[in-house]
Design an enzyme around this catalytic site. Structure first.
Site, PDB file in Angstrom:
ATOM      1  N   CYS A 139      -0.670 -16.622  22.383  1.00  0.00           N
ATOM      2  CA  CYS A 139      -1.458 -17.251  21.317  1.00  0.00           C
ATOM      3  C   CYS A 139      -1.168 -18.744  21.323  1.00  0.00           C
ATOM      4  CB  CYS A 139      -1.084 -16.685  19.951  1.00  0.00           C
ATOM      5  SG  CYS A 139      -1.124 -14.900  19.813  1.00  0.00           S
ATOM      6  N   ARG A 164      -4.276  -0.095   1.539  1.00  0.00           N
ATOM      7  CA  ARG A 164      -4.192  -0.005   0.078  1.00  0.00           C
ATOM      8  C   ARG A 164      -5.497   0.551  -0.489  1.00  0.00           C
ATOM      9  NH1 ARG A 164      -3.254   1.637  -3.503  1.00  0.00           N
ATOM     10  NH2 ARG A 164      -2.130   1.093  -5.394  1.00  0.00           N
ATOM     11  N   CYS A 223      -5.980   3.989  -2.800  1.00  0.00           N
ATOM     12  CA  CYS A 223      -6.707   4.081  -4.071  1.00  0.00           C
ATOM     13  C   CYS A 223      -7.747   5.199  -3.999  1.00  0.00           C
ATOM     14  CB  CYS A 223      -7.411   2.765  -4.389  1.00  0.00           C
ATOM     15  SG  CYS A 223      -6.467   1.688  -5.475  1.00  0.00           S
TER      16      CYS A 223
END
Lengths: 285, 149, 109
Positions: free
Chosen positions: A100, A242, A246
């Site tokens: 990179c 996440r 949920c």
């Protein structure tokens, strides 16, 4: 049983879940997040057109002990992954052996601000791309380098390392132009009730933030700290992980990580946190 | 409104959610914990005091609970703390960690992060260089039944 | 997965006889041996860091025996009294026999 009675049963259950403040340890409301001497914005007036008046980082909903873990980069266990990300930044990939850093140089300069603007429209690919998508798009440019899996140690290390370069900068995503359709789709998903519990994101994170859902202190569901080190996960996890959590909780069939649905939801949620500081890598319960 | 079986189940589930706030437990060490303490002290019953545990009253998640221990000792070469045993009384296996100090430690204090399966007592037993032993116990309430995905 | 990475924080300088605070963390899952594989239902074998040692110029300052109840990415904070300049050596021992090491120098003025 008709669909309607099913809904009311779910509603009774949902009502039973969300209860008022109990004796849980909830941190001092006036605490400020100072990380390594720099104060981050964890409370900010909402932008125009926002359904809420004031935006709060999830950090403000956590206990003293959890909050403290984020104030010191040594105490914050996510930094082992950040170190790994920094190493990967310098490591050659694919047949060219280019890293990179070979193209992008010092990440603290070239990558500064990137996380604050994610997800972002990509002209070349003509689509909305998350930070993960951008990383793998770049990997693809290296012949022989394999893309990283969404939730792999490498991807999490790199998103944490890149995200850190924007820490303290205000979340500021572009929602007009070609991103507008994605934004609208994200908003629609946010307010759509799904799953056996028949709940939308807004039921918890707009209507009930600050309340307890069973033993959890509901936040506004801000995503300015991802990837986040969660005590429950005992490691870093992505925004989309996440989201999946949920959806599992409300007994819905979750979308896939990297799906158009989650990417549009991420754009909408990023906008809902406009002006909050990027906290990557945050620490949550 | 007629309550269907499904609705009744849903209401029961909602009510059960409230009950997961566990009542306080009184301290009576399990046989495993007792055995671990006895093995560490060589059979002696530790005295209260001298060692103190620092734990949160409520842990937001049982996977990572900060625990600190401090022993009051001059930490000189002829009077120091040899080791401190940390136990979690309500875990499947109470053993957590044992810290070993030396006069070069300067101070008998250490911190770590531990896993607690449920609300329970955390115990620290200190063994001094003269063979005397001390103990402290702190209850930590562990949040269970959050959503937390 | 990357191999476990140790991180340590030691002050670069101290005064003679000063008691300093040392913080250490190593990236490691601390697999407890009690978790089941969600797909196969079989127990995932235990693999933890079971021993940590901090030495100063060859003498043990602090050590710790760890059990599976220590959290993933084990964190340890402790003290050391330094009377002269020297080198701290930190060692973590894995259940699989691997040993991870790192060193930090300190200057005593």
């Amino acid at each position: 049983m008709t669909k309607n009675t099913g809904r009311s049963a779910a509603a009774i259950l949902a009502t039973g879940l969300i209860i008022g403040m109990s004796s849980q340890a909830v941190a001092d409301e006036n605490a400020e997040l100072i990380v390594e001497g720099e104060q981050l914005v964890t409370k900010v007036a909402a932008p125009e057109g926002h359904p809420l008046d004031e935006l709060f980082s999830g950090w403000r909903f956590r206990s003293d002990e959890t909050q403290a873990l984020q104030t010191d980069d040594f105490e914050n266990p996510a930094f082992a992954a950040v170190d790994y990300g920094a190493e990967l930044w310098e490591t050659g990939a694919g047949t060219s052996g280019k890293s990179c850093a070979s193209c992008h140089g010092d990440a603290s300069e070239s990558m500064k601000g990137l996380r604050a603007s994610m997800p972002k429209w990509h002209e070349g690919e003509n689509t909305l791309m998350t930070l993960e998508d951008h990383i793998n798009w770049s990997q693809k440019e290296h012949p022989g380098a394999d893309p990283w899996k969404w939730e792999s140690a490498e991807m999490l290390a790199m998103t944490a390392f890149l995200g850190l370069q924007s820490r303290g900068m205000p979340v500021n995503v572009k929602i007009d132009g070609p991103a507008e359709d994605w934004f609208n789709k994200g908003r629609e998903l946010y307010y759509t009730r799904v799953g056996q519990l028949d709940m939308s994101c807004s039921n918890c994170h707009e209507d009930n933030y600050g309340n307890m859902i069973r033993a959890d202190h509901l936040s506004q569901g801000q995503i300015n700290g991802f990837p986040t080190y969660r005590l429950k996960w005992q490691g870093l996890g992505s925004t989309h992980r996440r989201f999946k959590g949920c959806m599992d909780n409300i007994r819905a069939t979750p979308f896939k990580r990297g799906s158009d649905e989650f990417t549009s939801l991420e754009l909408y949620l990023a906008w809902r946190g406009s002006g909050l500081s990027v906290e990557t890598p945050a620490v949550r319960q | 409104m007629t309550i269907t079986r499904r609705q009744a189940l849903a209401v029961t589930a909602g009510a059960a959610a409230f009950l997961t706030f566990a009542p306080r437990i009184s301290f009576a060490a399990t046989p495993d914990t007792d055995a671990a303490i006895k093995e560490f002290t060589g059979g002696a019953t530790p005295t209260e005091g001298t060692v103190s545990l620092d734990t949160p009253e409520i842990a937001e998640n049982g996977n990572t609970v900060p625990v600190g221990v401090t022993v009051d000792s001059p930490m000189t070469s002829d009077n120091y703390v040899e080791s401190v045993l940390i136990l979690a009384d309500g875990n499947p296996n109470p053993a957590v960690a044992t810290f070993h100090f030396s006069a070069m430690s300067g101070a008998a204090e250490a911190k770590t992060r531990i896993r607690l399966a449920k609300t329970q007592n955390v115990i620290a037993v200190a063994k001094m260089s003269d063979g005397s032993t001390f103990m402290d116990t702190k209850e930590v309430k562990v949040t269970i039944g959050g959503c937390g995905g | 997965m990357a191999s476990p990475k140790p991180r340590v924080k030691v002050p670069k300088k101290a005064e003679k006889g000063e008691v300093i605070t040392i913080k250490t963390l190593i990236s490691h899952p601390m697999e407890s041996g009690q978790r089941k594989d969600k797909k196969t239902g079989e127990l995932i074998p235990r693999q933890i860091i079971n021993k940590f040692t901090c030495e100063f110029d060859g003498q043990v300052v602090f050590s710790c025996d760890l059990d599976p109840a220590v959290s993933a990415n084990p964190y340890l904070q402790f003290s050391a009294k330094v009377d002269n300049s020297g080198t701290f050596k930190f060692t973590w021992v894995d259940d699989n026999g691997s040993v991870y090491e790192t060193e930090k120098k300190i200057t005593v003025e």
